[in-house]
Design a protein around this motif. Sequence first.
Motif, short mmCIF file in Angstrom:
data_model
loop_
_atom_site.label_atom_id
_atom_site.label_comp_id
_atom_site.label_asym_id
_atom_site.label_seq_id
_atom_site.Cartn_x
_atom_site.Cartn_y
_atom_site.Cartn_z
N ILE A 165 0.86 -1.18 0.00
CA ILE A 165 0.00 0.00 0.00
C ILE A 165 0.90 1.23 0.00
N GLU A 166 0.68 2.09 -0.97
CA GLU A 166 1.47 3.33 -1.06
C GLU A 166 0.82 4.41 -0.23
N GLY A 167 1.58 5.01 0.66
CA GLY A 167 1.03 6.09 1.47
C GLY A 167 1.84 6.31 2.73
N ASP A 168 1.44 7.34 3.48
CA ASP A 168 2.10 7.72 4.72
C ASP A 168 1.49 6.91 5.87
N ALA A 169 2.31 6.09 6.51
CA ALA A 169 1.81 5.21 7.57
C ALA A 169 1.41 5.96 8.83
N THR A 170 1.72 7.25 8.93
CA THR A 170 1.26 8.01 10.09
C THR A 170 -0.23 8.35 9.97
N ARG A 171 -0.81 8.14 8.80
CA ARG A 171 -2.24 8.40 8.59
C ARG A 171 -3.06 7.16 8.94
N ARG A 172 -4.13 7.38 9.68
CA ARG A 172 -4.97 6.27 10.11
C ARG A 172 -5.60 5.54 8.93
N LEU B 247 5.24 8.23 16.02
CA LEU B 247 3.84 8.53 15.67
C LEU B 247 3.14 7.31 15.11
N VAL B 248 3.83 6.55 14.27
CA VAL B 248 3.23 5.33 13.72
C VAL B 248 2.97 4.32 14.83
N THR B 249 3.90 4.19 15.76
CA THR B 249 3.72 3.25 16.87
C THR B 249 2.50 3.62 17.71
N LEU B 250 2.35 4.91 18.03
CA LEU B 250 1.18 5.35 18.79
C LEU B 250 -0.12 5.04 18.05
N THR B 251 -0.13 5.30 16.75
CA THR B 251 -1.34 5.08 15.96
C THR B 251 -1.66 3.59 15.86
N VAL B 252 -0.62 2.78 15.63
CA VAL B 252 -0.82 1.33 15.54
C VAL B 252 -1.36 0.79 16.85
N ARG B 253 -0.79 1.25 17.96
CA ARG B 253 -1.23 0.74 19.26
C ARG B 253 -2.67 1.15 19.57
N GLN B 254 -3.10 2.31 19.11
CA GLN B 254 -4.49 2.71 19.29
C GLN B 254 -5.44 1.87 18.46
#
Length: 368
Positions: free
Chosen positions: A188-195, A221-228
Amino acid sequence: MNSEEGRSRPAWGYQALVSLPARTSTPTRELGRRALFALGLLVITVGLVYFDRGAYQDNNADHVVSLVDAIYYATVTITTTGYGDITPVATHARIINAILITPMRILFLVLLVGTTLEVLANEGRRVFRDARWRKRMRNHIVVVGYGTKGRAAVKTLEKNNCNPAQVVIIDGRPSAISDANIGGYAAIEGDATRRDILRRAEISKAREVIITLDRDDSAILVTLTVRQLNPSAHVVVAVREQDNATLIRQSGADAVVTSSDAVGRLLGLSAVSPNLGTVIEDLLSSGDGLEVSERQVTADEVGKSPGEVMGERVVAVVRNKTLRRFYDPTVARLETGDQLVVVRRSDQAAAPLPSGGERREFGGRRGR
């Protein structure tokens, strides 16, 4: 033909042609562009008929062909309906129909009908495949970042018999996405910081998440988002600076690997003793030499000490999800259910275990 002349002529079947970047466009915009082009063909046909209206005859009326008649004739002609009530009677008008209007009619059909159906079919097929893929994704592995570290992580997963269909790559570079697809992985192409990007990778259903980004702030930031989005996934993160490792752990990472520290330590060991550096590099790399592996203890090994295991060197024992070094007195005798972390020869990778236990490999390379 001499050899020099043969080399100077292009061999069309073996030319290395340039690969131009693809032009991205939404299906709606693409259909609109084709519709405008088709409308232009219709306007040209109307103009040809109207300005030469004296060469046409309306079999159902006595008046000269009007603008409305020209529009009507152009429409039914270019769409191949052709009622035959308005016809070209002059010779030059028939020639114009043969050499101009007929090719435009074919182009109109190919453009508006053929390509439109192709665009709709391709987009529909893509949506269907995407929906089917999402439905199948369960307990998969998401790798964020497909650079040097990400590729090495995926290669290690593959070496440990991980199903490529269960690996999803996320990267913002089109070249990385193309490389992942060539390797047989969904990407998937994109910024992983985006939900929304993480949700497209079905992050909430993932079993493992490996984050290998070039920037530590992005990794946090990605880790925080993934964990949420997925509180239960096992998250492994690579960071560049040791100072950021604590922040990564506080963000929800289960394991943190400091890449710059690891490389620096390897360089230092190589400077102090080239042999130490060679052994460590051997353990971390893959191919030949030594391998670090984790496997289930076999029935024949239960009751033995770690030092009594034959053919391999036990360096640690995992008991009750706790890692214990081989010298820990609590693992002086191996028990059923223990996981052994061993160092062995890489050519033993394909050798079956005595009781069919599971084996997981973590490296190996030929020593110098």
